[in-house]
Design an enzyme around this catalytic site. Structure first.
Site, short mmCIF file in Angstrom:
data_model
loop_
_atom_site.label_atom_id
_atom_site.label_comp_id
_atom_site.label_asym_id
_atom_site.label_seq_id
_atom_site.Cartn_x
_atom_site.Cartn_y
_atom_site.Cartn_z
N TYR A 30 -24.84 -65.65 -11.87
CA TYR A 30 -24.53 -65.27 -10.49
C TYR A 30 -23.60 -66.29 -9.84
O TYR A 30 -22.69 -65.93 -9.11
CB TYR A 30 -25.83 -65.16 -9.66
CG TYR A 30 -25.58 -64.61 -8.27
CD1 TYR A 30 -25.62 -63.25 -8.03
CD2 TYR A 30 -25.25 -65.46 -7.21
CE1 TYR A 30 -25.36 -62.74 -6.77
CE2 TYR A 30 -24.98 -64.96 -5.95
CZ TYR A 30 -25.04 -63.60 -5.73
OH TYR A 30 -24.76 -63.09 -4.49
N PHE A 32 2.85 -51.56 3.22
CA PHE A 32 2.13 -50.92 2.12
C PHE A 32 0.86 -50.32 2.73
O PHE A 32 0.29 -50.88 3.66
CB PHE A 32 1.79 -51.90 0.98
CG PHE A 32 1.11 -51.15 -0.13
CD1 PHE A 32 1.83 -50.26 -0.90
CD2 PHE A 32 -0.25 -51.27 -0.34
CE1 PHE A 32 1.19 -49.49 -1.88
CE2 PHE A 32 -0.89 -50.51 -1.32
CZ PHE A 32 -0.17 -49.62 -2.09
N THR A 33 0.45 -49.19 2.18
CA THR A 33 -0.62 -48.39 2.80
C THR A 33 -1.88 -49.19 3.14
O THR A 33 -2.26 -49.29 4.31
CB THR A 33 -1.00 -47.22 1.86
OG1 THR A 33 -1.28 -47.77 0.57
CG2 THR A 33 0.14 -46.21 1.74
N ASP A 78 2.14 -61.00 -0.59
CA ASP A 78 1.47 -60.01 -1.43
C ASP A 78 2.09 -60.18 -2.82
O ASP A 78 3.19 -59.72 -3.09
CB ASP A 78 1.72 -58.60 -0.88
CG ASP A 78 1.02 -57.53 -1.73
OD1 ASP A 78 0.64 -57.84 -2.87
OD2 ASP A 78 0.86 -56.39 -1.24
N LYS A 87 -2.23 -54.94 -11.32
CA LYS A 87 -0.83 -54.64 -11.67
C LYS A 87 -0.31 -55.71 -12.63
O LYS A 87 -0.60 -55.67 -13.81
CB LYS A 87 0.02 -54.58 -10.38
CG LYS A 87 -0.14 -53.27 -9.62
CD LYS A 87 -1.36 -53.23 -8.77
CE LYS A 87 -1.34 -52.10 -7.76
NZ LYS A 87 -2.61 -52.05 -7.00
N ARG A 136 4.97 -40.65 -2.18
CA ARG A 136 5.19 -41.84 -1.36
C ARG A 136 6.18 -41.45 -0.26
O ARG A 136 7.34 -41.82 -0.28
CB ARG A 136 5.75 -43.00 -2.22
CG ARG A 136 4.68 -43.74 -3.01
CD ARG A 136 3.66 -44.33 -2.08
NE ARG A 136 2.58 -45.11 -2.70
CZ ARG A 136 1.32 -45.06 -2.30
NH1 ARG A 136 0.94 -44.23 -1.35
NH2 ARG A 136 0.41 -45.84 -2.83
N PHE A 151 -3.45 -39.88 1.97
CA PHE A 151 -2.83 -39.43 0.71
C PHE A 151 -3.82 -39.36 -0.44
O PHE A 151 -3.64 -38.59 -1.37
CB PHE A 151 -1.64 -40.34 0.35
CG PHE A 151 -2.01 -41.78 0.19
CD1 PHE A 151 -2.06 -42.61 1.29
CD2 PHE A 151 -2.29 -42.31 -1.05
CE1 PHE A 151 -2.41 -43.95 1.16
CE2 PHE A 151 -2.64 -43.64 -1.20
CZ PHE A 151 -2.71 -44.47 -0.09
#
Ligand SMILES: Cc1ncc(COP(=O)(O)O)c(C=O)c1O
Length: 470
Positions: free
Chosen positions: A85, A137-138, A228, A271, A395, A462
């Site tokens: 943990y 970005f969303t 980001d 990514k 998009r 979306f």
């Protein structure tokens, strides 16, 4: 008669072919289906590719997020998961990889990118403050708005033009930032939200010169820059290729230098870092770190696992090292470029220049006869699926959502359908099949009638909205 000399695809585009720096040792069979199967599946999914079952998909280009293939070393790392943990050794391996390659001092793991976005937005935005960013970005913008921030797009204007050729279309327009500072005062700016590459602009990069200039502007006004870093490794390749003085600099060194101009970063490791799940947040400021480390236990999990299993952190630590190898990045972006060059050669309207992770089809170029309220990019995604079982993503206006104050649709200039290429998953022949299907849909473009939205969720519509054909 001239003799026909066969050429590889690379040679046809005037260069030597790139090739993947790996070979395949395990495969996952794909399922082909019929047009009737697809018509039924598309209707059941409300013409939203997010609502399709993956079993009904042939080539899945919905996203490059969590869909990459892990290496044998990453899988071996999974077996060394320390599922304690607290204080798992895999956390320390991850922390070390982030500190080494991204260069930040203090690391907080999160279950994925939006977990990190939530924490940084809550910790660094006061209600009513502005958050300038190089295009939205969303999930990023939603978390900023939920923390009371007001997003301001400060990307260069060229980024909104799908045909404009600019080597660094993700750059920030410093004059727009200066104008905001002059108008509102530096104290009203929470931080600069800088993304490399810029997903919604077509995977477009930011130059080193731009981040350096941004750093000096922000230093004059005491403003922080948070990055980001989701596709920052791919951004580094574009710097190596296009920016003077970096041709002989390794990707890892470019990444490290770029991050050095920022105060911290968040990451969807799903990514660039070649894992199926995971994220992190890292900052240099101790006080902010203390706040984030305190918040992570409320929303994600203890600060040494952040919602992840030990094995996932190990795969991420190894994935980070693999992701910054020059030959890996070159072949990854090379595959995307291969598809882009093929489509460009065939006269298909796509965002130019081709970015790092995806081909963005210009739905306005496909369907000039459709109003934006008939959802051209959503229509194109549906048509591609119906044609061949290829899954892409909208998009455009659907992803842009609504202005929280007025309730009106945002009307983005870019109305795009994204063909996102997972890393180390598909072959060149798959790219050829994709190109052929895009061409078939383009040839039949005049028949498209558009869609109407019949169900709209409150957040990030979306993902779950439903449509009917007009
Ligand atoms: C640029 C960018 N930032 C943030 C995120 C959010 O990350 P996640 O999907 O891991 O929550 C994504 C994911 O699509 C992204 O592309």
């Amino acid at each position: 008669m001239t003799e026909h000399i066969p050429q590889t695809m690379g040679q046809q585009f005037g260069r030597r072919s790139w090739a993947e720096p790996w070979k395949i040792k395990m495969v996952e069979p794909l399922r082909m289906n019929t047009r009737e199967d697809r018509a039924r599946a598309a209707a059941e999914a409300g013409y939203n590719t997010f609502l399709l079952r993956s079993e009904d998909v042939y080539i899945d280009l919905l996203t490059d997020s969590g869909t990459s293939a892990m290496s044998d070393r990453q899988w071996a790392g999974m077996m060394t998961g320390d599922e304690a943990y607290a204080g798992s050794r895999n956390f320390y391996n991850l922390e070390n990889a982030i500190q080494t390659y991204y260069g930040y001092k203090h690391v907080v793991p999160t279950h994925q990118g939006r977990g990190a976005e939530h924490l940084i937005s809550q910790a660094a935005i006061k209600p009513g403050q502005f958050v300038p960013g190089n295009m939205y970005f969303t999930t990023t913008r939603l978390h900023q708005e939920m923390a009371g921030g007001i997003f301001v797009d400060v990307i260069i204007d060229e980024a909104h033009d799908p045909t404009f050729l600019h080597p660094f279309k993700g750059n920030i327009d410093l004059d727009k930032v200066k104008a905001l500072i002059d108008r509102e005062g530096a104290g009203k700016i929470a931080y600069i939200s800088l993304a490399g590459t810029v997903n919604m602009a077509g995977g477009q990069p930011v130059s080193m010169a731009n981040v350096k200039a941004l750093r000096s502007l922000c230093d004059q006004h005491g403003i922080k820059i948070y990055l980001d870093a989701t596709r920052m490794v791919e951004n580094a390749l574009f710097i190596q290729e296009r920016e003077e003085g970096y041709a002989d600099t390794p990707i890892a060194a470019i990444l490290h230098e770029f991050c050095g101009y920022t105060d911290g970063a968040w990451m969807s490791a799903k990514k660039d870092s070649l894992v199926n799940i995971g994220g992190w947040l890292a900052v240099n400021d101790w006080d902010l770190f203390e706040e984030l480390r305190n918040m992570v236990v409320v929303f994600e999990g203890l600060h040494t696992y952040g919602g992840l299993a030990g094995r996932d952190m190990e795969a991420m630590a190894i994935g980070i090292v693999e992701s910054v190898q020059d030959d890996h990045v070159r072949s990854r972006v090379g595959q995307v470029r291969y598809l882009g060059e093929l489509l460009t050669d065939w006269g298909i309207p796509i965002v130019q220049p081709v970015g790092g992770h995806a081909i963005f089809l210009d739905a306005k170029g496909f369907y000039p006869h459709l109003q934006q309220t008939a959802f051209p990019a959503q229509t194109l995604a549906a048509e591609l699926y119906l044609d061949s079982g290829i899954r892409s993503m909208e998009r455009g206006i659907v992803s842009a959502g609504r202005n929280p104050k007025t309730g009106d649709h945002y009307y983005p200039k870019l109305e795009l359908t994204r063909l996102t290429i997972p890393r180390r998953v598909y072959t060149q022949a798959h790219m050829d099949v994709v190109a052929e299907s895009v061409k078939a849909v383009y040839d039949g473009r005049e028949q498209a009638r558009g869609l109407q939205m019949v169900y709209e969720p409150r957040y990030l519509r979306f993902f779950q909205a439903r449509f009917e054909r007009l």
